[in-house]
Motif scaffolding. Structure first.
Motif, short mmCIF file in Angstrom:
data_model
loop_
_atom_site.label_atom_id
_atom_site.label_comp_id
_atom_site.label_asym_id
_atom_site.label_seq_id
_atom_site.Cartn_x
_atom_site.Cartn_y
_atom_site.Cartn_z
N ARG A 1 -5.48 9.67 4.17
CA ARG A 1 -4.48 9.86 2.90
C ARG A 1 -4.38 10.52 2.46
NH1 ARG A 1 -3.78 3.97 2.28
NH2 ARG A 1 -3.14 4.55 0.81
N ILE B 1 -10.64 1.76 -0.68
CA ILE B 1 -9.85 2.60 -0.72
C ILE B 1 -8.43 1.71 -1.69
CG2 ILE B 1 -8.01 3.67 0.12
CD1 ILE B 1 -10.76 4.24 0.93
N SER C 1 1.21 4.42 -2.77
CA SER C 1 0.65 5.25 -2.70
C SER C 1 0.57 6.09 -3.75
CB SER C 1 0.87 6.08 -1.29
OG SER C 1 2.39 6.44 -1.36
N ASP D 1 -10.56 -1.19 3.45
CA ASP D 1 -8.87 -1.05 2.63
C ASP D 1 -8.97 -1.44 0.86
OD1 ASP D 1 -7.68 -1.06 5.33
OD2 ASP D 1 -7.74 -3.20 5.43
N CYS E 1 0.48 -1.35 -0.24
CA CYS E 1 0.27 -0.20 -0.26
C CYS E 1 0.96 1.49 -0.35
CB CYS E 1 -0.85 0.03 1.25
SG CYS E 1 -2.19 -0.58 0.96
N SER E 2 1.98 1.27 0.70
CA SER E 2 3.09 2.46 0.78
C SER E 2 3.57 2.86 -0.57
CB SER E 2 4.07 1.71 2.10
OG SER E 2 5.05 1.08 2.00
N ARG F 1 -11.90 7.54 4.99
CA ARG F 1 -10.56 7.26 4.81
C ARG F 1 -9.37 7.71 3.96
NH1 ARG F 1 -8.30 1.55 5.87
NH2 ARG F 1 -9.44 1.69 7.67
N SER G 1 -1.71 13.25 -3.75
CA SER G 1 -3.48 13.50 -3.30
C SER G 1 -4.58 13.86 -4.01
CB SER G 1 -3.86 14.99 -1.99
OG SER G 1 -4.83 15.42 -1.69
N GLU H 1 -8.32 4.01 -5.47
CA GLU H 1 -6.74 4.59 -5.55
C GLU H 1 -6.35 3.89 -7.04
OE1 GLU H 1 -4.62 4.95 -2.28
OE2 GLU H 1 -5.09 6.25 -1.33
N HIS I 1 -6.43 12.63 0.07
CA HIS I 1 -7.23 13.59 -0.33
C HIS I 1 -7.74 14.70 -0.09
CE1 HIS I 1 -5.57 10.11 -3.10
NE2 HIS I 1 -6.04 8.78 -2.01
#
Length: 518
Positions: free
Chosen positions: A51, A450, A20, A447, A16-17, A47, A23, A454, A53
């Protein structure tokens, strides 16, 4: 096994990192006036904001306290006549499928105008502001789907009540009528001939009503409020990059889903229950055999119930050996039994998480059913409207609940149903088994929501997830044209051969007759 699971979680966090992204500016539109619908999307938006956004949230439900990265554009709800509509709904003895669709239309489609006529929203449309993503509730709001085109941004649809044949059209998902039940009915996935016939009827009514009534109305809104639009509404409706669906096969049934239709049932539930108020905690603990929670949801208010029905409920509760928490919208209830605690509001998810709460009496709304499954609680269901009948039927068929006819149950029937579920351990055991399958997923639902959101941002609408059916018309999509040709050619050949044989035989017959004559 635990070590492997922990490693998998750490790997996922690292992924996930790595995945990323910068924004994004997101416009989230939720016009439906029901608070339970907004509840489904609220945690999701929070959420996304956490993060980094930037969220512009258009809904009737602004944040009670300001949240970083969330800007509210508040819609004003016209509540006049709401009480009368709910009372009529409660007292309605029978509704045809068409009547149900009309009621849904009256409740939902007008909410499109709440957005389109809002002055702040109109200023937003006329401004130079740009968005990277549009998130919108998909439920008879077709004119609002033009926002993706207007802002030249990919769209994500969110469906708080799962999916149906109309919502499936948005991403060209298939709904096999033989084993995927219509939400307006009570059929399950294994149907006999007559149930399949009824399911086909429900599908047909829903599609016809949507295309002959709802979409033409939304077409007028679309033409009025998006006069410079270049796409047809029929194309706008299929311009979604992703659908997030409030459903999961663990408590319903497996069914086909295209890659960009994602099941995220339970994403609104906080996985760390909060401490409930002290007075509620004390009331629950004061009941040695556990407690019961009773709520008819946010729309069907207990205060609207007829006096005789209230009395039947109180009589049933008074005869129980357990305490009952009852979501009741007035501060007092004449004749309230001593073992009943009333309150205008309960933290429902936290109440159901309490180990001493043994049973949930519910109207069968999708959120309530999912919360019961999440916490492994059996139910007694009293459905009132639309998909609630099917939701309760799911619980009954899975063995973790019983159903009552809300409009004509007796005090004794309610008491007996409650005692059956409380005293027979099979209901709780099956509720826990289904809860275990509900939780056994590679990723928690929020999760997953999200991640795929993304993913759409990272891949500029993720066109690789969208099936090619969106480029086909009805005849092409269902292979009607090719099937016709496939069967027409052999048929023509048979006809030609038959004709030729007839001609030959007639010719022979003619020659034979002529020879005899000579």
């Amino acid at each position: 096994m635990c070590a492997i699971k922990c490693i998998a979680i750490v790997v996922w966090i690292l992924m996930c990192s790595l995945n990323s992204l910068e924004s994004a500016k997101i416009l989230a539109v939720h016009p439906i006036p029901g608070p339970s619908h907004y509840m489904f999307i609220q945690s999701y938006l929070k959420r996304l904001a956490a993060r980094g956004h930037e969220i512009t949230s258009v809904s009737p439900f602004p944040q009670k306290t300001p949240i970083k990265n969330i800007r509210d554009l508040t819609l004003q709800i016209d509540k006049s006549g709401h009480k009368e509509r709910i009372i009529n709904l409660i007292e309605e003895a029978y509704e045809s499928k068409l009547d149900q669709l009309k009621r849904v239309r009256d409740y939902v489609t007008s909410s499109s105008l709440l957005v389109l006529r809002n002055e702040e929203f109109q200023k937003l449309l006329r401004s130079d502001e740009q968005f990277d993503l549009i998130i919108i509730e998909v439920f008879c709001q077709d004119s609002l789907y033009a926002l993706g085109q207007h802002f030249r941004a990919p769209m994500i649809g969110v469906s708080p009540f799962s999916t149906d044949v109309v919502i499936d059209e948005l991403v060209d998902n298939t709904s096999p009528v033989a084993y995927v039940p219509a939400p307006s009915g009570t059929n399950l996935d294994r149907m006999n001939f007559w149930q399949r016939l009824d399911n086909l009827y429900a599908y047909t009514i829903e599609l016809l009503y949507n295309h002959l009534v709802i979409i033409p109305e939304q077409q007028r809104y679309y033409e009025t409020y998006f006069p410079n639009a270049t796409m047809r509404l029929t194309d706008v409706r299929k311009d979604f990059s992703l659908l997030l669906l409030n459903q999961h096969y663990s408590f319903s049934w497996p069914r086909p889903l295209v890659p960009n239709a994602i099941e995220v049932a339970g994403m609104h539930i906080d996985h760390k229950p909060s401490k409930i108020p002290d007075d509620m905690e004390a009331f629950i603990n004061a009941s040695p055999r556990g407690a019961i929670y009773f709520s008819m949801g946010s729309n069907i208010k207990s205060e609207f119930l007829p006096k005789h029905k209230l009395q039947d409920i109180m009589n049933a509760f008074a005869s129980l050996p357990v305490n009952v928490l009852w979501k009741f919208e007035k501060t007092d209830l004449v004749g309230k039994p001593k073992n009943v605690y009333i309150n205008k509001w309960f933290p429902q998810s936290d109440i159901l998480a309490h180990p001493k709460v043994k049973l949930f009496i519910t109207h069968g709304g999708m959120h309530s059913l999912i919360e019961a499954v999440h916490y492994g609680k059996p139910i007694v269901g009293m459905p009132v409207f639309y998909d609630q009948y099917l939701n309760v039927e799911k619980a009954v068929s899975k063995g973790f609940g019983l159903a009552l006819n809300f409009r004509n149950f007796t005090s004794a029937e309610l008491r007996d149903a409650i005692l059956e579920v409380l005293n027979n351990p099979k209901y709780t055991e099956l509720a826990r088994e289904i809860s275990a399958t509900f939780h056994d997923r590679p990723m928690k639902p929020l999760d997953a929501a999200i991640y795929w959101t993304e993913y759409v941002l990272r891949h500029k609408g993720a066109p690789q997830m969208r099936v090619a059916a969106r480029h086909l018309n009805f005849l092409q999509r269902h292979s009607v044209d090719t099937v016709v040709v496939l069967f027409a050619i052999p048929l023509l050949l048979i006809l030609l051969i038959t004709r030729l044989i007839l001609v030959i035989f007639r010719g022979k017959d003619y020659v034979s007759k002529k020879l005899k004559h000579e």
